[in-house]
Design an enzyme around this catalytic site. Structure first.
Site, short mmCIF file in Angstrom:
data_model
loop_
_atom_site.label_atom_id
_atom_site.label_comp_id
_atom_site.label_asym_id
_atom_site.label_seq_id
_atom_site.Cartn_x
_atom_site.Cartn_y
_atom_site.Cartn_z
N ASP A 1 0.85 -1.18 0.00
CA ASP A 1 0.00 0.00 0.00
C ASP A 1 0.90 1.24 0.00
O ASP A 1 1.81 1.35 0.83
CB ASP A 1 -0.90 -0.01 1.24
CG ASP A 1 -1.97 1.06 1.19
OD1 ASP A 1 -3.13 0.71 0.92
OD2 ASP A 1 -1.64 2.23 1.42
N ASN B 1 -2.83 12.81 -3.90
CA ASN B 1 -3.98 13.26 -4.70
C ASN B 1 -4.39 14.68 -4.32
O ASN B 1 -4.72 15.50 -5.19
CB ASN B 1 -5.16 12.31 -4.50
CG ASN B 1 -5.09 11.10 -5.41
OD1 ASN B 1 -4.49 11.15 -6.48
ND2 ASN B 1 -5.70 10.00 -4.99
N HIS C 1 -5.55 14.25 -9.15
CA HIS C 1 -5.61 12.83 -9.54
C HIS C 1 -4.63 12.49 -10.65
O HIS C 1 -4.18 11.34 -10.76
CB HIS C 1 -7.04 12.47 -9.96
CG HIS C 1 -8.00 12.44 -8.81
ND1 HIS C 1 -7.97 11.47 -7.84
CD2 HIS C 1 -9.01 13.29 -8.46
CE1 HIS C 1 -8.92 11.69 -6.95
NE2 HIS C 1 -9.57 12.80 -7.30
N ASP D 1 -2.20 9.41 -10.42
CA ASP D 1 -2.11 8.38 -11.47
C ASP D 1 -0.65 8.11 -11.85
O ASP D 1 -0.25 6.96 -12.07
CB ASP D 1 -2.90 8.80 -12.70
CG ASP D 1 -4.41 8.72 -12.48
OD1 ASP D 1 -4.83 8.14 -11.46
OD2 ASP D 1 -5.15 9.24 -13.33
N GLU E 1 -4.76 2.28 -4.15
CA GLU E 1 -3.30 2.23 -4.06
C GLU E 1 -2.82 0.91 -3.48
O GLU E 1 -1.68 0.79 -3.01
CB GLU E 1 -2.78 3.40 -3.21
CG GLU E 1 -3.14 3.34 -1.74
CD GLU E 1 -4.48 3.97 -1.39
OE1 GLU E 1 -4.62 4.45 -0.25
OE2 GLU E 1 -5.38 4.00 -2.25
#
Length: 344
Positions: free
Chosen positions: A221, A229, A234, A238, A264
Site C-alpha cells: 500500500d 492526490n 488525480h 495516477d 493504491e
C-alpha cells in the site's frame, strides 16, 4: 441447350416445368459483372508465386500487380523455402510440378511450421481430377486452381484467400485486445484484481497437487497516497500509481505474479517461502521505490510504501493468508510506514 435437346424427348411435364423455372431464374439475374477489385485493406499484400515456368510467373505477377498486390517469385522448391524463411508471404500460389521438390512435398514442409490461416496456399496444376484436388486440400491447401488459368477465377480465389487471412488476423487481434482488457489494470498496465485472485487459487491447487512446495503473499500500500492526490490532483496520483506498478513489474517477475487489487493497494504472489529470500526481494523493492523521483508537471514526487507478508506454512486457506498479510501491512503502517512486516 445441349442438355435440354438431349433430354427433351424423355422429360415429363413436371421435369420440363422445373427446367423452364431454372432457366427463368438465371435470366432474372441479368448479366454477371466479372470485374473484381482488391480492397484497400488487401493492397500491397505479399504474394509468393512458385512455378518453374518463368513465363507463367511473369503473367501471374503482371495480373496481380495491376491489382496493387506485391509479388515475389521462386522457380524451385528450395528457393520458395528461402523466401518464406525471409518473410512469410500473405499467400502462396504453388505449382505442383517443380524441378527439385514437388509441390505436394513442399506443401507438407510449409504445414509443419505454419497453419493454413498463417500461411495460405493455393495449389496450381494441370491435373484437374477430383483425386488430385482432394489430395491438395487434404495436405493443407486452402484452394486449388486448374491450368490453364482463368484470370477472373484466379483473382477471385486470390482475393478470397487474402480476405480470409485478413479477417482471421483481425479476429485474433480483437480476441487479444479483449483478453488484455479482461486481465489488465487499465491505468497501470499490470494484472488486475481478477487475475491475482485466480492466480492465488491456482497456486493453492498446484500446492495440493505437489507441483510447488509453497508460496508467500505480499500485500502493498502506497503511504499517504491521499496526500498525493490532494496536493497534485488525480493526475499526479495516477503518475505515482503507474510508476509504482512499473517498479513492481520490473522486480517481481515470473513465476511470481503481481497486480493492482484496488486504489493504491497491490498484491503479489511469490513462489517462495524462505524468509531470507523474501526479505531480500522486499528490500530491493523498497530501495527502488524510495529512491525514485517522479516528475509531474514540474513537480518532483517521492513516495514510500508499506507491506505485509504471509506464507503457506502459516495457513492453507487463501482468505486467511491474505488477511494475515493485510494485518501485517496495517502493523507496518502503525509502526511508522515505509517498511514491510514479514511475521508477528
Amino acid at each position: 441447350d445441349y442438355i435440354r435437346g438431349a433430354l427433351s424427348e424423355n422429360l415429363d411435364k413436371d421435369s420440363s416445368s422445373q427446367l423452364e423455372s431454372a432457366e427463368a431464374l438465371f435470366k432474372s439475374l441479368g448479366s454477371i459483372d466479372y470485374s473484381l477489385e482488391v480492397s484497400d485493406n488487401l493492397k500491397d499484400s505479399d504474394i509468393l508465386i512458385v512455378d518453374d515456368n518463368k513465363t507463367n510467373c511473369e503473367v501471374l505477377e503482371r495480373r496481380l500487380s495491376l491489382q496493387g498486390l506485391t509479388c515475389r517469385t521462386a522457380y524451385d522448391g528450395n528457393t520458395a523455402i528461402e523466401e518464406v524463411t525471409k518473410k512469410n508471404p500473405d499467400l502462396i500460389l504453388l505449382d505442383v510440378i517443380l524441378p527439385d521438390i514437388n509441390g505436394l512435398e513442399l506443401l507438407k514442409i510449409f504445414r509443419e511450421k505454419h497453419t493454413s490461416d498463417e500461411l495460405p496456399v493455393i495449389m496450381v496444376s494441370a491435373f484437374n481430377d477430383v483425386d488430385s484436388i482432394a489430395k491438395c486440400i487434404q495436405l493443407g491447401a486452402q484452394d486449388y486452381l486448374p491450368k490453364p488459368l482463368n484470370g477472373t477465377i484466379l483473382l477471385a480465389k486470390v482475393i478470397s484467400s487474402l480476405e480470409r487471412k485478413f479477417f482471421r488476423e483481425r479476429e485474433q487481434e480483437l480476441v487479444n485486445e479483449l483478453h488484455i482488457q479482461a486481465t489488465t489494470d487499465q491505468l497501470t498496465g499490470i494484472y488486475n484484481r481478477r487475475v491475482i485472485f485466480d492466480s492465488l487459487e491456482k497456486a493453492y491447487n498446484d500446492l495440493d497437487l505437489g507441483k510447488i512446495k509453497g508460496f508467500s503473499v505480499l500485500t502493498l500500500d502506497i503511504d499517504f497516497f491521499k496526500n498525493v492526490n490532494d496536493t497534485y490532483g488525480h493526475g499526479g496520483g495516477d503518475e505515482v500509481l503507474k510508476s509504482f506498478a512499473g517498479n513492481l513489474n520490473e522486480l517481481i517477475t515470473e513465476p511470481n505474479v503481481v497486480g493492482r487489487i484496488g486504489g493504491e493497494e497491490f498484491l503479489a504472489i511469490l513462489m517462495e517461502t524462505d524468509l531470507q529470500k523474501v526479505t531480500k526481494l522486499c528490500d530491493n523493492l523498497r530501495q527502488e521505490v524510495t529512491s525514485k523521483v517522479i516528475d509531474y508537471e514540474g513537480n518532483k514526487i517521492k513516495v514510500t510504501f508499506s507491506g505485509g507478508v504471509s506464507n503457506t506454512n502459516e495457513s492453507r486457506n487463501a482468505s486467511d493468508l491474505v488477511n494475515k498479510a493485510d494485518e501485517r501491512l496495517y502493523d507496518a503502517k502503525k509502526s511508522g510506514r515505509d517498511r514491510i512486516v514479514l511475521s508477528n
